[in-house]
Design a protein around this motif. Sequence first.
Motif, mmCIF file in Angstrom:
data_model
loop_
_atom_site.group_PDB
_atom_site.id
_atom_site.type_symbol
_atom_site.label_atom_id
_atom_site.label_comp_id
_atom_site.label_asym_id
_atom_site.label_seq_id
_atom_site.Cartn_x
_atom_site.Cartn_y
_atom_site.Cartn_z
ATOM 1 N N ASP A 32 1.827 -8.273 -7.740
ATOM 2 C CA ASP A 32 1.676 -7.064 -6.921
ATOM 3 C C ASP A 32 2.129 -7.394 -5.488
ATOM 4 O OD1 ASP A 32 -0.442 -4.339 -6.870
ATOM 5 O OD2 ASP A 32 0.148 -5.271 -4.970
ATOM 6 N N GLY A 33 2.961 -6.532 -4.945
ATOM 7 C CA GLY A 33 3.468 -6.762 -3.585
ATOM 8 C C GLY A 33 2.323 -6.773 -2.578
ATOM 9 N N ARG A 34 2.338 -7.744 -1.667
ATOM 10 C CA ARG A 34 1.250 -7.830 -0.683
ATOM 11 C C ARG A 34 1.579 -7.002 0.557
ATOM 12 N NH1 ARG A 34 -0.466 -12.292 3.247
ATOM 13 N NH2 ARG A 34 -2.454 -11.481 3.968
ATOM 14 N N GLY A 35 0.645 -6.106 0.905
ATOM 15 C CA GLY A 35 0.830 -5.283 2.106
ATOM 16 C C GLY A 35 2.025 -4.352 1.998
ATOM 17 N N PHE A 36 2.286 -3.840 0.795
ATOM 18 C CA PHE A 36 3.474 -3.003 0.616
ATOM 19 C C PHE A 36 3.304 -1.588 1.147
ATOM 20 C CE2 PHE A 36 6.901 -4.878 -2.326
ATOM 21 C CZ PHE A 36 6.791 -6.122 -1.717
ATOM 22 N N THR A 37 2.059 -1.174 1.414
ATOM 23 C CA THR A 37 1.877 0.134 2.048
ATOM 24 C C THR A 37 2.593 0.102 3.396
ATOM 25 O OG1 THR A 37 -0.247 0.358 0.956
ATOM 26 C CG2 THR A 37 0.141 1.797 2.845
ATOM 27 N N THR A 40 6.602 -0.619 2.997
ATOM 28 C CA THR A 40 7.418 0.520 2.547
ATOM 29 C C THR A 40 7.430 1.660 3.570
ATOM 30 O OG1 THR A 40 5.510 1.378 1.334
ATOM 31 C CG2 THR A 40 7.122 0.111 0.061
ATOM 32 N N PHE A 44 11.371 3.085 3.264
ATOM 33 C CA PHE A 44 11.730 3.771 2.022
ATOM 34 C C PHE A 44 11.263 5.223 2.021
ATOM 35 C CE2 PHE A 44 11.478 -0.741 0.953
ATOM 36 C CZ PHE A 44 12.716 -0.930 0.357
ATOM 37 N N PRO A 47 7.439 10.182 -1.713
ATOM 38 C CA PRO A 47 6.622 9.090 -2.247
ATOM 39 C C PRO A 47 7.432 8.083 -3.077
ATOM 40 C CG PRO A 47 6.308 11.053 -3.575
ATOM 41 C CD PRO A 47 7.216 11.445 -2.454
ATOM 42 N N PHE A 48 8.660 8.453 -3.517
ATOM 43 C CA PHE A 48 9.442 7.546 -4.367
ATOM 44 C C PHE A 48 10.837 7.364 -3.803
ATOM 45 C CE2 PHE A 48 6.226 9.018 -7.359
ATOM 46 C CZ PHE A 48 5.856 7.837 -7.980
ATOM 47 N N ASP A 49 11.306 6.144 -3.849
ATOM 48 C CA ASP A 49 12.651 5.853 -3.386
ATOM 49 C C ASP A 49 13.369 5.040 -4.464
ATOM 50 O OD1 ASP A 49 14.939 4.852 -2.145
ATOM 51 O OD2 ASP A 49 13.975 4.824 -0.169
ATOM 52 N N PHE A 52 13.832 1.388 -3.728
ATOM 53 C CA PHE A 52 12.650 0.536 -3.934
ATOM 54 C C PHE A 52 12.471 0.253 -5.423
ATOM 55 C CE2 PHE A 52 8.113 -0.211 -4.658
ATOM 56 C CZ PHE A 52 7.899 -1.262 -3.780
ATOM 57 N N SER A 76 5.055 1.511 -9.172
ATOM 58 C CA SER A 76 4.712 1.278 -7.774
ATOM 59 C C SER A 76 5.161 -0.122 -7.351
ATOM 60 C CB SER A 76 3.210 1.484 -7.562
ATOM 61 O OG SER A 76 2.903 1.419 -6.182
HETATM 62 N N1 LIG Z 1 7.819 4.704 0.459
HETATM 63 C C1 LIG Z 1 7.567 4.231 -0.771
HETATM 64 N N2 LIG Z 1 6.417 3.556 -0.960
HETATM 65 C C2 LIG Z 1 6.171 3.081 -2.211
HETATM 66 C C3 LIG Z 1 7.069 3.266 -3.294
HETATM 67 N N3 LIG Z 1 6.532 2.694 -4.397
HETATM 68 C C4 LIG Z 1 5.340 2.155 -4.004
HETATM 69 N N4 LIG Z 1 5.118 2.396 -2.693
HETATM 70 C C5 LIG Z 1 3.927 2.038 -1.899
HETATM 71 O O1 LIG Z 1 3.472 0.739 -2.210
HETATM 72 C C6 LIG Z 1 2.050 0.690 -2.026
HETATM 73 C C7 LIG Z 1 1.432 -0.039 -3.194
HETATM 74 O O2 LIG Z 1 0.029 0.056 -3.220
HETATM 75 P P1 LIG Z 1 -0.974 -1.168 -3.083
HETATM 76 O O3 LIG Z 1 -0.473 -2.362 -3.838
HETATM 77 O O4 LIG Z 1 -2.337 -0.675 -3.424
HETATM 78 O O5 LIG Z 1 -0.922 -1.429 -1.509
HETATM 79 P P2 LIG Z 1 -0.794 -2.787 -0.668
HETATM 80 O O6 LIG Z 1 -2.104 -3.495 -0.820
HETATM 81 O O7 LIG Z 1 -0.523 -2.328 0.742
HETATM 82 O O8 LIG Z 1 0.370 -3.544 -1.248
HETATM 83 C C8 LIG Z 1 1.558 2.127 -1.884
HETATM 84 O O9 LIG Z 1 1.214 2.386 -0.545
HETATM 85 C C9 LIG Z 1 2.771 2.948 -2.280
HETATM 86 O O10 LIG Z 1 2.834 4.148 -1.589
HETATM 87 C C10 LIG Z 1 8.283 4.008 -3.042
HETATM 88 O O11 LIG Z 1 9.133 4.238 -3.934
HETATM 89 N N5 LIG Z 1 8.468 4.457 -1.768
#
Ligand SMILES: Nc1nc2c(ncn2[C@@H]2O[C@H](COP(=O)(O)OP(=O)(O)O)[C@@H](O)[C@H]2O)c(=O)[nH]1
Length: 260
Positions: A32-37, A40, A44, A47-49, A52, A76
């Motif tokens: 799982d991506g760390r700090g991806f909120t 992104t 990007f 809600p979807f790109d 990404f 996600s």
């Molecule tokens: N802008 C954008 N954000 C995305 C996309 N796919 C996933 N995300 C964001 O990635 C994050 C994934 O959530 P989570 O793992 O709980 O958050 P993290 O702890 O900040 O990584 C969410 O905030 C999604 O909105 C996308 O296609 N575009």
Amino acid sequence: MNADDFESVLRGWEYFHSLRLVPETWTVIRVDGRGFTRFTAERFDKPFDPRFRDLMVTTAKALLEEFGGLYAYTESDEISVLFPPKWNAFSRELEKIVSITAGLASATFTHAAGEPTHFDSRVWVGVNEDRVVDYFRWRQVDAARCALNGWCYWTLRKENSGVREATEILEGMPVGEKNELLFRHGINFNDLPVWQRRGIGLYGEMYEKVGYNPKTGEAVPATRRRVKVDDTLPMKDEYDVFLRGLLRRSPEPSPREEPG
Ligand SMILES: Nc1nc2c(ncn2[C@@H]2O[C@H](COP(=O)(O)OP(=O)(O)O)[C@@H](O)[C@H]2O)c(=O)[nH]1
Ligand SMILES: [Mg+2]
């Protein structure tokens, strides 16, 4: 203390190194991506790109191929990769498996995106096929829930709601009302791209490739293997059937074994 004792005492404090995956069981590794909120947010479309999505698919493909997984699923910022009970990479050492998968995901995504990012990694234990099917259905339900919430949230935000207001409006709102909210804004949730609502699956497929015999010039058909990226996955009971078909496949070729 002599040198050998010193060595073995200190090595003993590599305290978790003896942990292994549960024998003879299915394994799912989820990164799982760390700090991806935050990552992104400025980079990007919401809600979807598709850009990404493509980066996540590239990362999922690398994990599937490098470690010899049977199936990878991404939605996600997460990727789950399934390994069969007899999978024996890294002698099933937990620390290696968790750290190397996180490392490969981070390196692949970073290289493709051109910006430093990193992933965490965890192991899920599948004690039987039913549980494995449940696992992937669980992640797919999560994909659908996130897609509905994401579309509602960004529809409200684009209509001038602030973070707090949009969050409060959606808090506790039943699924039906969320669908209606989108409908009022001209969006039919069920018409949104399938990959957004159901996630994307990757798995090996065989295909026919026609090669040429250099001596005779004759066409020679050959069967080759490639990774299929499936962005129109079935859902619910049909997904169940699809997954059970994958589970019965023979294991993928073993990944490279590395010493110690
Ligand atoms: N802008 C954008 N954000 C995305 C996309 N796919 C996933 N995300 C964001 O990635 C994050 C994934 O959530 P989570 O793992 O709980 O958050 P993290 O702890 O900040 O990584 C969410 O905030 C999604 O909105 C996308 O296609 N575009
Ligand atoms: Mg994340």
